[in-house]
Design an enzyme around this catalytic site. Structure first.
Site, PDB file in Angstrom:
ATOM      1  N   CYS A 102       5.609  54.939  58.364  1.00 51.09           N
ATOM      2  CA  CYS A 102       5.830  54.743  59.800  1.00 51.09           C
ATOM      3  C   CYS A 102       5.852  53.251  60.177  1.00 51.09           C
ATOM      4  O   CYS A 102       6.803  52.555  59.855  1.00 51.09           O
ATOM      5  CB  CYS A 102       4.794  55.520  60.596  1.00 51.09           C
ATOM      6  SG  CYS A 102       5.287  55.801  62.323  1.00 51.09           S
ATOM      7  N   ARG A 139      10.624  61.205  71.765  1.00 51.90           N
ATOM      8  CA  ARG A 139      10.043  60.826  70.482  1.00 51.90           C
ATOM      9  C   ARG A 139      10.521  61.777  69.382  1.00 51.90           C
ATOM     10  O   ARG A 139      10.855  62.944  69.638  1.00 51.90           O
ATOM     11  CB  ARG A 139       8.516  60.849  70.545  1.00 51.90           C
ATOM     12  CG  ARG A 139       7.925  59.809  71.455  1.00 51.90           C
ATOM     13  CD  ARG A 139       6.405  59.812  71.392  1.00 51.90           C
ATOM     14  NE  ARG A 139       5.914  59.361  70.088  1.00 51.90           N
ATOM     15  CZ  ARG A 139       5.808  58.082  69.727  1.00 51.90           C
ATOM     16  NH1 ARG A 139       6.160  57.128  70.567  1.00 51.90           N
ATOM     17  NH2 ARG A 139       5.326  57.759  68.547  1.00 51.90           N
ATOM     18  N   HIS A 200       3.742  61.195  57.620  1.00 52.73           N
ATOM     19  CA  HIS A 200       2.391  60.622  57.705  1.00 52.73           C
ATOM     20  C   HIS A 200       1.453  61.176  56.627  1.00 52.73           C
ATOM     21  O   HIS A 200       1.888  61.555  55.533  1.00 52.73           O
ATOM     22  CB  HIS A 200       1.822  60.839  59.107  1.00 52.73           C
ATOM     23  CG  HIS A 200       2.250  59.803  60.086  1.00 52.73           C
ATOM     24  ND1 HIS A 200       1.672  58.556  60.165  1.00 52.73           N
ATOM     25  CD2 HIS A 200       3.225  59.817  61.030  1.00 52.73           C
ATOM     26  CE1 HIS A 200       2.251  57.856  61.114  1.00 52.73           C
ATOM     27  NE2 HIS A 200       3.207  58.593  61.653  1.00 52.73           N
TER      28      HIS A 200
END
EC number: 6.3.5.13
Length: 306
Positions: A102, A139, A200
């Site tokens: 990220c 998002r 993640h």
């Protein structure tokens, strides 16, 4: 079977900015690497490198950098560019495995343009750039699956920036989810043994094959193929392997023999003892099922059962 000349394998991971870039369970990636090494008798150590700490590449075998909020990325971007850039570039060009997630991924590209404020200059490891199109832009958030190396990777993404690749090779093709930009179905980027991704901290826990890939790359770089095969009992020890094991370069890698195998001849399964990954693959398949990728879920489970 092992041989007298084989010494315990050791790996040291440098964790960049553990206090600033630690969103969404990214430490789970390091915990997974540690567990999978320890279960195989590989001594694993993680060392934090914060703002103000120099990066000496000869002290590490792997590097990890996670994600953070925009306000936390700004001081990290400055420190990365001014203090750690030379060491990080040297490590990457020497084929050290690097996992950047990220925000870390964005800072290893050319630049990140936030919704507000000036651009954050990156290192340009990946020929890519990231633009946040503003607070009104939706998002990229949720579970994600992509194709990788004849298999699948699953994880969780949550990012406002859109990353666009130049000549960089993507980590994989998005099967479900947003990926780099929710437009071109690419996810992540690769340069040498450096991997950038938006997946993640569920990345390595739910993808044991990718975790083993990184461990394998680190071991291969440090010890060489012949030594690892002898350690695994697949070949008889040779004088060359013994010299390679003893003759570590200053940066931790070994001088490989001229007669070493081709790069594609050795796989993680050739040197890494299989682990009981039933729960990991069930979690992997569960995400695929939730995303409607039923065939991929069955393939993932059948691959594990083999």
């Amino acid at each position: 079977m092992t041989h007298d000349f084989v010494r315990p394998l050791t790996l040291t991971l440098g964790h960049l900015y553990p206090d600033q870039l630690n969103l969404y369970g990214d430490r789970g990636n390091i915990m997974t690497l540690q567990y999978r090494c320890q279960m195989r008798g590989i001594q694993f150590r993680a060392v934090g490198l914060g703002i103000g700490d120099a990066l000496a590449p000869d002290e590490y075998d792997m590097l990890f950098i996670g994600g953070g909020q925009d306000k936390e990325q700004a001081p990290v971007a400055q420190d990365l560019y001014e203090l750690k850039a030379i060491g990080l570039w040297a490590a990457i060009e020497d084929d050290m495995p690097v996992l950047a997630v990220c925000g870390g991924y964005q800072l290893l590209a050319h630049y990140y343009r936030p919704a507000e404020g000036p651009d954050m200059r990156g290192l340009g490891v990946f020929d890519a750039w990231t633009i946040h199109k503003g607070p009104r832009s939706p998002r990229c958030i949720g579970n994600i699956a992509l194709s990788w190396n004849g298999s699948t990777l699953v994880g969780f993404e949550n990012h406002g920036g859109r990353t666009y690749l130049g000549t960089a090779k993507p980590l994989g093709k998005v099967l479900k989810g947003s990926g780099n930009n929710a437009e071109d179905r690419t996810e992540g980027a690769i340069y040498r043994n450096a991997y950038g991704t938006y997946l993640h901290g569920s990345l390595l826990p739910k993808n044991p094959h990718f975790a083993d890939h990184l461990i394998y790359l680190a071991l291969k770089r440090k010890y060489g193929e012949e030594y690892l095969l002898a350690m695994a009992g697949q070949t008889e020890p040779s004088e060359t392997a013994d010299h390679a094991a003893q003759g570590l370069h200053q940066n931790g890698t070994v001088a490989l023999a001229a007669e070493k195998k081709t790069e594609n001849s050795l796989k993680p399964s050739d040197i890494l003892t299989p682990l009981d990954d039933k729960l990991e693959w069930e979690a992997h398949a569960y995400i695929l099922e939730r995303l409607g990728l039923h065939s991929a879920a069955l393939t993932a489970l059948s691959a594990y059962k083999k």
